[in-house]
Scaffold this active site. Structure first.
Site, PDB file in Angstrom:
ATOM      1  N   TYR A  60       1.156  -1.337  -0.305  1.00  0.00           N
ATOM      2  CA  TYR A  60       0.233  -0.052  -0.343  1.00  0.00           C
ATOM      3  C   TYR A  60       0.894   1.228  -0.252  1.00  0.00           C
ATOM      4  O   TYR A  60       1.688   1.355   1.040  1.00  0.00           O
ATOM      5  CB  TYR A  60      -0.821   0.016   0.922  1.00  0.00           C
ATOM      6  CG  TYR A  60      -1.714  -1.204   0.782  1.00  0.00           C
ATOM      7  CD1 TYR A  60      -2.833  -2.016  -0.011  1.00  0.00           C
ATOM      8  CD2 TYR A  60      -2.284  -1.396   2.329  1.00  0.00           C
ATOM      9  CE1 TYR A  60      -3.614  -3.037   0.339  1.00  0.00           C
ATOM     10  CE2 TYR A  60      -3.968  -2.677   2.595  1.00  0.00           C
ATOM     11  CZ  TYR A  60      -3.950  -2.704   1.212  1.00  0.00           C
ATOM     12  OH  TYR A  60      -4.618  -4.527   1.590  1.00  0.00           O
ATOM     13  N   PRO A 207     -15.370  -4.179   2.733  1.00  0.00           N
ATOM     14  CA  PRO A 207     -16.881  -4.724   3.311  1.00  0.00           C
ATOM     15  C   PRO A 207     -18.392  -3.743   3.025  1.00  0.00           C
ATOM     16  O   PRO A 207     -19.105  -4.479   3.516  1.00  0.00           O
ATOM     17  CB  PRO A 207     -16.876  -4.690   4.862  1.00  0.00           C
ATOM     18  CG  PRO A 207     -15.619  -4.152   5.583  1.00  0.00           C
ATOM     19  CD  PRO A 207     -15.409  -3.952   4.191  1.00  0.00           C
TER      20      PRO A 207
HETATM   21  N1  LIG Z   1      -6.398  -8.061   1.454  1.00  0.00           N
HETATM   22  C1  LIG Z   1      -6.684  -7.727   0.854  1.00  0.00           C
HETATM   23  O1  LIG Z   1      -6.332  -7.961  -0.977  1.00  0.00           O
HETATM   24  C2  LIG Z   1      -7.504  -6.620   0.300  1.00  0.00           C
HETATM   25  C3  LIG Z   1      -7.945  -5.363  -0.777  1.00  0.00           C
HETATM   26  C4  LIG Z   1      -8.444  -4.282  -0.832  1.00  0.00           C
HETATM   27  C5  LIG Z   1      -8.601  -3.921   0.807  1.00  0.00           C
HETATM   28  N2  LIG Z   1      -8.183  -5.393   1.423  1.00  0.00           N
HETATM   29  C6  LIG Z   1      -7.877  -3.694   3.571  1.00  0.00           C
HETATM   30  O2  LIG Z   1      -9.942  -3.958   3.490  1.00  0.00           O
HETATM   31  C7  LIG Z   1      -9.445  -2.941   3.913  1.00  0.00           C
HETATM   32  C8  LIG Z   1     -11.135  -2.488   3.954  1.00  0.00           C
HETATM   33  O3  LIG Z   1     -11.504  -2.646   2.517  1.00  0.00           O
HETATM   34  P1  LIG Z   1     -11.757  -1.494   1.607  1.00  0.00           P
HETATM   35  O4  LIG Z   1     -11.341   0.249   1.987  1.00  0.00           O
HETATM   36  O5  LIG Z   1     -11.134  -1.690   0.223  1.00  0.00           O
HETATM   37  O6  LIG Z   1     -13.473  -1.052   1.326  1.00  0.00           O
HETATM   38  P2  LIG Z   1     -14.212  -0.331   1.733  1.00  0.00           P
HETATM   39  O7  LIG Z   1     -13.793  -0.554   3.487  1.00  0.00           O
HETATM   40  O8  LIG Z   1     -15.828  -1.344   1.667  1.00  0.00           O
HETATM   41  O9  LIG Z   1     -14.379   0.911   1.211  1.00  0.00           O
HETATM   42  C9  LIG Z   1     -14.386   1.711   2.097  1.00  0.00           C
HETATM   43  C10 LIG Z   1     -14.236   3.279   1.034  1.00  0.00           C
HETATM   44  O10 LIG Z   1     -15.695   3.431   1.735  1.00  0.00           O
HETATM   45  C11 LIG Z   1     -15.683   4.788   2.003  1.00  0.00           C
HETATM   46  N3  LIG Z   1     -16.631   4.998   3.106  1.00  0.00           N
HETATM   47  C12 LIG Z   1     -16.357   4.576   4.228  1.00  0.00           C
HETATM   48  N4  LIG Z   1     -17.501   4.859   5.696  1.00  0.00           N
HETATM   49  C13 LIG Z   1     -18.346   5.190   4.644  1.00  0.00           C
HETATM   50  C14 LIG Z   1     -19.207   5.553   5.054  1.00  0.00           C
HETATM   51  N5  LIG Z   1     -19.975   5.569   6.279  1.00  0.00           N
HETATM   52  N6  LIG Z   1     -20.071   6.182   4.157  1.00  0.00           N
HETATM   53  C15 LIG Z   1     -19.636   6.528   3.712  1.00  0.00           C
HETATM   54  N7  LIG Z   1     -18.359   6.279   2.474  1.00  0.00           N
HETATM   55  C16 LIG Z   1     -17.597   5.349   3.614  1.00  0.00           C
HETATM   56  C17 LIG Z   1     -14.441   5.002   1.785  1.00  0.00           C
HETATM   57  O11 LIG Z   1     -14.309   5.935   1.477  1.00  0.00           O
HETATM   58  P3  LIG Z   1     -13.749   7.454   2.638  1.00  0.00           P
HETATM   59  O12 LIG Z   1     -12.243   7.023   3.567  1.00  0.00           O
HETATM   60  O13 LIG Z   1     -13.613   8.461   2.272  1.00  0.00           O
HETATM   61  O14 LIG Z   1     -14.589   7.414   4.383  1.00  0.00           O
HETATM   62  C18 LIG Z   1     -13.505   4.198   1.003  1.00  0.00           C
HETATM   63  O15 LIG Z   1     -13.857   4.832  -0.124  1.00  0.00           O
HETATM   64  C19 LIG Z   1      -8.501  -1.814   2.812  1.00  0.00           C
HETATM   65  O16 LIG Z   1      -8.279  -0.230   3.606  1.00  0.00           O
HETATM   66  C20 LIG Z   1      -7.693  -2.490   3.317  1.00  0.00           C
HETATM   67  O17 LIG Z   1      -6.915  -2.548   4.304  1.00  0.00           O
HETATM   68  C21 LIG Z   1      -7.336  -5.937   1.859  1.00  0.00           C
END
Ligand SMILES: NC(=O)c1ccc[n+]([C@@H]2O[C@H](COP(=O)([O-])OP(=O)(O)OC[C@H]3O[C@@H](n4cnc5c(N)ncnc54)[C@H](OP(=O)(O)O)[C@@H]3O)[C@@H](O)[C@H]2O)c1
Length: 333
Positions: A60, A207
């Site tokens: 990252y 999620p």
């Molecule tokens: N193992 C893997 O291959 C892998 C792949 C992807 C991700 N991950 C991990 O999983 C974590 C979470 O996944 P993700 O960040 O991809 O997706 P996510 O948690 O499903 O969604 C994140 C997105 O949603 C927005 N958001 C969060 N809370 C919100 C709310 N209450 N209202 C409106 N928008 C909201 C965030 O924007 P803002 O930040 O602007 O709030 C961001 O754009 C990552 O940070 C990473 O550590 C792992």
């Protein structure tokens, strides 16, 4: 101040963590511009609320995400469970490859420890499986790192149920991390049943469907936002999938909740459906959204509401990655 969120143990000998973690990836890259000050406040707000599992990876920001987290982790070393990952290798031209090679793992762990400025990584994941290397060799190397005191617990990301079983036979695996949400339920085929049987915790990444399930995504993404290249977020797929949010927004309105809270509550309730520990790690860079997301722990959906949400994932169009060869799906079908 509200009482801290409940804790769960990821597996019988795994780390004890707050029942919801924080994904830190977006604090460095992938989802467009980021504000470091707001991201730091989000980390502090999370810790105050009882969040202990903070998720990063060596790739990252090409290491910047670990460097960004380092002062926070060091300042709260005994209260933070820091999870990082190795195995996704990014070249200068932006291309990605995967390595589970023992020599790579040994270099990667030392590099992550140095960037984070700590002596031991609490949870160390294999980010992606590299089928060219026998799992016994990679897990054997990881077991050596546990012996050497560089790593406390092992995890795997984007693996099949079969791969989890094989790895777990070599060394206890504390957690598997995979994409799991109302929009992406592939893991329920083989990984979740294997995790339930072995007592391995499931850490649900993306999620909120990378923000889709919040209903708050912009109409267009900037070029530095990976979602501009992800099939389910673009063109006709985006229009089709947005319409699928209707039951989520309806339930949210009925329950005086937000769509994000409904999506996270649904995931927390997978624990009873699949008899498995589930810890979602929603990513946000904003303290107000962090608190909104944590309030999902107080929402329990009714059987009727769960039934309304049930058909969504099957109707989603567009792959969850531009190249599905990079995911566990490729080795499952
Ligand atoms: N193992 C893997 O291959 C892998 C792949 C992807 C991700 N991950 C991990 O999983 C974590 C979470 O996944 P993700 O960040 O991809 O997706 P996510 O948690 O499903 O969604 C994140 C997105 O949603 C927005 N958001 C969060 N809370 C919100 C709310 N209450 N209202 C409106 N928008 C909201 C965030 O924007 P803002 O930040 O602007 O709030 C961001 O754009 C990552 O940070 C990473 O550590 C792992």
């Amino acid at each position: 101040m509200p009482p801290p969120i409940p804790t769960v143990r990821l597996s019988s000998d795994g780390p004890l963590v707050g029942a919801q973690g924080l994904g830190c990836m977006g604090m460095s890259e992938f989802y467009g511009d980021t504000d470091a000050g707001s991201a730091r406040q989000t980390l502090d707000a999370a810790l105050s609320a009882g969040v202990t599992l903070f998720d990063t990876a060596d790739m990252y920001g090409h290491g910047d995400n670990e460097r960004f987290l380092a002062p926070f982790v060091r300042a709260h070393r005994d209260d933070v469970v820091i999870a990082t990952k190795f195995g996704s290798v990014r070249a200068a031209d932006g291309s990605m490859s995967f390595s589970n090679d023992p020599a790579h793992i040994r270099r990667a762990v030392d590099a992550s420890l140095a960037r984070l400025g700590i002596e031991v990584i609490d949870l160390y994941y294999m980010h992606r499986r590299d089928p060219a290397v026998p799992l016994a060799d990679s897990v054997g190397t990881l077991a050596d790192l546990v012996q050497a005191g560089k790593v406390r617990h092992l995890g795997l990301s984007e693996v099949t149920g079969e791969e989890l079983r094989e790895a777990h036979a070599h060394h206890p695996i504390s957690a598997v991390q995979s994409e799991w949400s109302l929009f992406t339920r592939d893991v329920e085929r083989s990984l979740v049943p294997a995790a339930a049987e072995l007592g391995v915790g499931v850490v649900a990444y993306s999620p909120l469907g990378r923000g889709f399930l919040t209903g708050a995504l912009p109409d267009a993404f900037s070029a530095d936002d990976v979602r501009s290249r992800f099939p389910r977020f673009t063109g006709e797929n985006a229009r089709h999938n947005t319409a699928l949010l209707h039951p989520v927004t309806t339930i949210a309105a009925d329950r005086d909740a937000t769509p994000a809270q409904v999506a996270l509550a649904w995931l927390h309730q997978r624990r009873t459906v699949h008899n498995v520990t589930v810890v979602p790690i929603p990513g946000t860079r904003r303290p107000n959204r962090l608190n909104e997301n944590l309030a999902a722990l107080e929402l329990t959906l009714t059987a009727d509401e769960l039934a309304l949400l049930e058909p969504i994932a099957d109707q989603v169009t567009g792959d969850r990655y531009p190249d599905m060869a990079e995911t566990s799906n490729a080795r499952e079908i």
